[in-house]
Enzyme design. Structure first.
Site, PDB file in Angstrom:
ATOM      1  N   LYS A   1     -19.296  11.874 -17.913  1.00  0.00           N
ATOM      2  CA  LYS A   1     -18.545  13.027 -17.389  1.00  0.00           C
ATOM      3  C   LYS A   1     -19.417  14.289 -17.392  1.00  0.00           C
ATOM      4  CE  LYS A   1     -15.173  15.744 -16.151  1.00  0.00           C
ATOM      5  NZ  LYS A   1     -14.590  15.708 -14.817  1.00  0.00           N
TER       6      LYS A   1
HETATM    7  P1  NDP Z   1      -5.841  23.675 -19.317  1.00  0.00           P
HETATM    8  O1  NDP Z   1      -6.423  24.930 -19.866  1.00  0.00           O
HETATM    9  O2  NDP Z   1      -4.949  23.774 -18.129  1.00  0.00           O
HETATM   10  O3  NDP Z   1      -5.003  22.940 -20.466  1.00  0.00           O
HETATM   11  C1  NDP Z   1      -5.476  22.849 -21.762  1.00  0.00           C
HETATM   12  C2  NDP Z   1      -4.440  22.195 -22.653  1.00  0.00           C
HETATM   13  O4  NDP Z   1      -4.922  22.219 -23.995  1.00  0.00           O
HETATM   14  C3  NDP Z   1      -3.102  22.923 -22.669  1.00  0.00           C
HETATM   15  O5  NDP Z   1      -2.094  21.977 -22.917  1.00  0.00           O
HETATM   16  C4  NDP Z   1      -3.260  23.878 -23.856  1.00  0.00           C
HETATM   17  O6  NDP Z   1      -2.035  24.255 -24.442  1.00  0.00           O
HETATM   18  C5  NDP Z   1      -3.995  22.968 -24.816  1.00  0.00           C
HETATM   19  N1  NDP Z   1      -4.718  23.726 -25.828  1.00  0.00           N
HETATM   20  C6  NDP Z   1      -5.696  24.647 -25.651  1.00  0.00           C
HETATM   21  N2  NDP Z   1      -6.147  25.088 -26.841  1.00  0.00           N
HETATM   22  C7  NDP Z   1      -5.414  24.443 -27.792  1.00  0.00           C
HETATM   23  C8  NDP Z   1      -5.386  24.479 -29.209  1.00  0.00           C
HETATM   24  N3  NDP Z   1      -6.235  25.273 -29.906  1.00  0.00           N
HETATM   25  N4  NDP Z   1      -4.508  23.682 -29.868  1.00  0.00           N
HETATM   26  C9  NDP Z   1      -3.669  22.891 -29.174  1.00  0.00           C
HETATM   27  N5  NDP Z   1      -3.625  22.819 -27.823  1.00  0.00           N
HETATM   28  C10 NDP Z   1      -4.498  23.581 -27.154  1.00  0.00           C
HETATM   29  O7  NDP Z   1      -7.062  22.691 -19.064  1.00  0.00           O
HETATM   30  P2  NDP Z   1      -7.216  21.517 -17.996  1.00  0.00           P
HETATM   31  O8  NDP Z   1      -5.973  20.723 -17.945  1.00  0.00           O
HETATM   32  O9  NDP Z   1      -7.803  22.091 -16.745  1.00  0.00           O
HETATM   33  O10 NDP Z   1      -8.386  20.674 -18.682  1.00  0.00           O
HETATM   34  C11 NDP Z   1      -8.156  19.766 -19.756  1.00  0.00           C
HETATM   35  C12 NDP Z   1      -9.406  18.902 -19.900  1.00  0.00           C
HETATM   36  O11 NDP Z   1      -9.612  18.169 -18.685  1.00  0.00           O
HETATM   37  C13 NDP Z   1     -10.675  19.728 -20.132  1.00  0.00           C
HETATM   38  O12 NDP Z   1     -11.531  19.053 -21.004  1.00  0.00           O
HETATM   39  C14 NDP Z   1     -11.293  19.825 -18.730  1.00  0.00           C
HETATM   40  O13 NDP Z   1     -12.694  20.036 -18.792  1.00  0.00           O
HETATM   41  C15 NDP Z   1     -10.903  18.478 -18.157  1.00  0.00           C
HETATM   42  N6  NDP Z   1     -10.805  18.391 -16.684  1.00  0.00           N
HETATM   43  C16 NDP Z   1     -10.211  19.377 -15.936  1.00  0.00           C
HETATM   44  C17 NDP Z   1     -10.135  19.254 -14.564  1.00  0.00           C
HETATM   45  C18 NDP Z   1      -9.495  20.299 -13.689  1.00  0.00           C
HETATM   46  O14 NDP Z   1      -9.648  20.227 -12.458  1.00  0.00           O
HETATM   47  N7  NDP Z   1      -8.766  21.271 -14.238  1.00  0.00           N
HETATM   48  C19 NDP Z   1     -10.679  18.074 -13.869  1.00  0.00           C
HETATM   49  C20 NDP Z   1     -11.219  17.066 -14.758  1.00  0.00           C
HETATM   50  C21 NDP Z   1     -11.299  17.244 -16.100  1.00  0.00           C
HETATM   51  P3  NDP Z   1      -1.246  25.566 -23.940  1.00  0.00           P
HETATM   52  O15 NDP Z   1      -0.413  25.109 -22.797  1.00  0.00           O
HETATM   53  O16 NDP Z   1      -0.482  25.973 -25.129  1.00  0.00           O
HETATM   54  O17 NDP Z   1      -2.296  26.589 -23.539  1.00  0.00           O
END
Ligand code: NDP
Length: 293
Positions: free
Chosen positions: A166
């Site tokens: 990745k």
């Molecule tokens: P988001 O920022 O939309 O979501 C992150 C999630 O993690 C939310 O549920 C957030 O909760 C939670 N979170 C963040 N910090 C904490 C913490 N300290 N404790 C508990 N929960 C936490 O990210 P994405 O969905 O975009 O990305 C998620 C993963 O997928 C990442 O590793 C990213 O690199 C990967 N990814 C993303 C893509 C994209 O197009 N967006 C594509 C492919 C991979 P809360 O809702 O409370 O903020």
């Protein structure tokens, strides 16, 4: 088969939705209102506390980095049952994946690093590519569960291999965004419109997903919808760069990309869309791409 999905971010929310259409699914999110909306939209159930995970067979996580996964791990491992398969869809780092794999192995559980590719559209359509590291027979056991949101599942190698692939993919994404911005800016200054240049490149050997899909929508259209945050892409390229250093492979291109993305991060902030990294080069060149007049 009982499943749970922790981390209902922009990716996790629709992924957990697909899962819930085929399997009983418990959900958890730090911001509880998102979990409540998920319960209403997909008839899922929010866990009241982590003890509710004790009956789960397959656990999914999707957090920004491995740090958040490792922070939650003790709470999960305290209650999870032997035989649990934990599918971690976070784009994390290989060393953390291997550490989690060892922690689960000691408890008779199985950890698969399983980051995804395909963006928000892939998550919504249930057509993600999943790259998996870890025990292959554990993957075989849960493949049909992962298939609920995936179009392609590839076993990449031992624990950490999914995270490594990745990160490498993301380094290529970063290289493409920066390199394409640079050449398009040069062409703009030579009097060639960005849309015209893309029209030619996309019918020629220099094309990529960035030139074919991302730039027409986001750079020419000046939309930059924040579907994948710049902060997350910079994190991914940092992981790729570190992996190359550890492997003692000379990596001038990935290192330069990492450095440029760190500067972009400082100039533009972590929350803008990753394609907005092109704006760093626009500022340096003193002109914008895609302004058609
Ligand atoms: P988001 O920022 O939309 O979501 C992150 C999630 O993690 C939310 O549920 C957030 O909760 C939670 N979170 C963040 N910090 C904490 C913490 N300290 N404790 C508990 N929960 C936490 O990210 P994405 O969905 O975009 O990305 C998620 C993963 O997928 C990442 O590793 C990213 O690199 C990967 N990814 C993303 C893509 C994209 O197009 N967006 C594509 C492919 C991979 P809360 O809702 O409370 O903020």
């Amino acid at each position: 088969m009982k499943t749970a999905f922790l981390g209902l971010g922009i990716m996790g929310y629709p992924m957990a939705g697909h899962l819930s259409k085929q399997f009983e699914t418990l959900v958890w999110n730090r911001t509880t209102t998102k979990a409540e909306s998920h319960n209403i939209e997909y008839s899922t159930k929010t866990i009241s506390n982590f003890n509710d995970l004790s009956s789960v067979d397959v656990l999914f996580t999707c957090f920004p980095t491995s740090k958040e996964v490792i922070e939650l791990a003790p709470k999960i491992l305290e209650v999870a049952k032997a035989g649990l398969v934990w599918v971690d869809c976070t784009s994390g780092d290989p060393a953390s994946a291997r550490a989690l794999n060892r922690m689960l192995e000691e408890r008779g559980m199985f950890y698969l690093d399983a980051p995804v590719s395909g963006g928000v559209a892939g998550a919504i359509n249930g057509k993600l590519t999943v790259m998996v590291g870890g025990d292959e027979s554990s993957l075989e056991r849960v493949k049909n569960v992962i298939e609920s949101f995936a179009a392609k599942i590839v076993h990449c190698g031992p624990s950490g291999a999914g995270m490594a692939v990745k990160a490498a993919n993301q380094a290529l994404l970063g290289v493409n965004i920066l390199a394409l911005s640079e050449v398009l800016l040069g062409l703009e200054k030579a009097g060639v419109r960005t849309s015209t240049a893309l029209d030619v490149i996309n019918a020629s050997s220099g094309r990529s997903n960035v030139s074919m899909n991302l730039f027409p929508e986001r750079v020419v259209g000046r939309g930059f919808p924040a579907t994948f945050a710049l902060g997350l892409m910079a994190k991914d390229v940092r992981i790729a760069s570190q992996a190359l250093r550890e492997a003692r492979v000379p990596s001038p291109i990935t290192s330069l990309t990492e450095n440029l993305l760190e500067i972009a991060l400082r100039e533009l902030g972590p929350d803008v869309d990753h394609v907005a990294a092109s704006q760093l080069l626009e500022r340096w060149a003193g002109t914008e791409l895609g302004i058609e007049g």
